[in-house]
Design an enzyme around this catalytic site. Structure first.
Site, PDB file in Angstrom:
ATOM      1  CG  ASP A 116      -2.437 -10.816  14.213  1.00 25.74           C
ATOM      2  OD1 ASP A 116      -1.834 -11.149  15.204  1.00 25.74           O
ATOM      3  OD2 ASP A 116      -3.600 -10.995  14.966  1.00 25.74           O
ATOM      4  CG  ASP A 169      -0.196  -7.762   7.062  1.00 29.44           C
ATOM      5  OD1 ASP A 169      -0.882  -7.494   8.074  1.00 29.44           O
ATOM      6  OD2 ASP A 169      -0.304  -8.787   6.545  1.00 29.44           O
ATOM      7  CG  ASP A 219      -2.087  -5.379  11.087  1.00 34.60           C
ATOM      8  OD1 ASP A 219      -2.902  -5.535  12.008  1.00 34.60           O
ATOM      9  OD2 ASP A 219      -2.137  -6.238  10.078  1.00 34.60           O
TER      10      ASP A 219
END
Ligand SMILES: [Mg+2]
Length: 179
Positions: free
Chosen positions: A8, A137, A6
């Protein structure tokens, strides 16, 4: 082994960029320090009357391009590739995609190099992507596939600590992944 990473708040520090801009623009207003964030979405972490000002910041041109890399992330991903792992960036653009889509590409080119642009997968549904591991996250990842191909390993953040799942940081990823 294919690892989906991922962007961000895993590789690009969205939260730091937001707080920097928020505090510069609205010094008189309250802010939520990262350590006190319990909600994944930054907008939902703020009172309703401030939420339009929150989204105004991350929707403005330059926000996604100018995010700083998360400490150790670029090095970790390049090391993984050198170890023979197959790496793809797997990232969901904002629904309001105008600046974010272009700038995610620019960010990868700037921090990793032009050839890494070939490794970007933009999707709003990560369950459709095939891989062995997804490092992300976001506390819970759902989509049309109820059993994705990948194992979700959390990138450790204050707002995902209530989820009981394997987690790593760019400081301990080798131990966690057993490499
Ligand atoms: Mg993320």
């Amino acid at each position: 082994m294919r690892i989906l990473v991922d962007m961000d708040d895993v590789l690009a520090d969205f939260d730091a960029e937001f707080l920097k801009r928020w505090r510069a623009r609205h010094p008189e207003k309250m802010y939520v320090p990262l350590e006190e964030r319990t909600i994944f979405y930054v907008k939902e972490s703020y009172p309703q009357d401030l939420q339009p000002l929150v989204s105004e910041i991350y929707l403005e041109p330059g926000f996604f391009r100018e995010m700083m890399p998360v400490d150790g992330g670029v090095e970790a991903v390049k090391t993984m590739q050198q170890m023979g792992l197959e790496i793809f960036f797997c990232t969901s653009p904002l629904y309001v995609y105008k600046n974010c889509v272009l700038e995610k590409y620019e960010w990868v080119e700037h921090h990793f190099g032009a050839e890494w642009v070939n490794r970007i997968i933009l999707t709003r549904d990560k369950t459709l992507v095939k891989g062995d591991i997804l490092i992300d996250d976001k506390p819970i990842i759902t989509g049309v596939e109820s059993t994705p191909m990948w194992e979700h390993i959390l990138y450790d953040r204050p707002y995902n600590r209530d989820v009981n799942r394997k987690r790593l940081t760019w400081q301990n990823w080798k131990q966690v992944l057993g490499m």
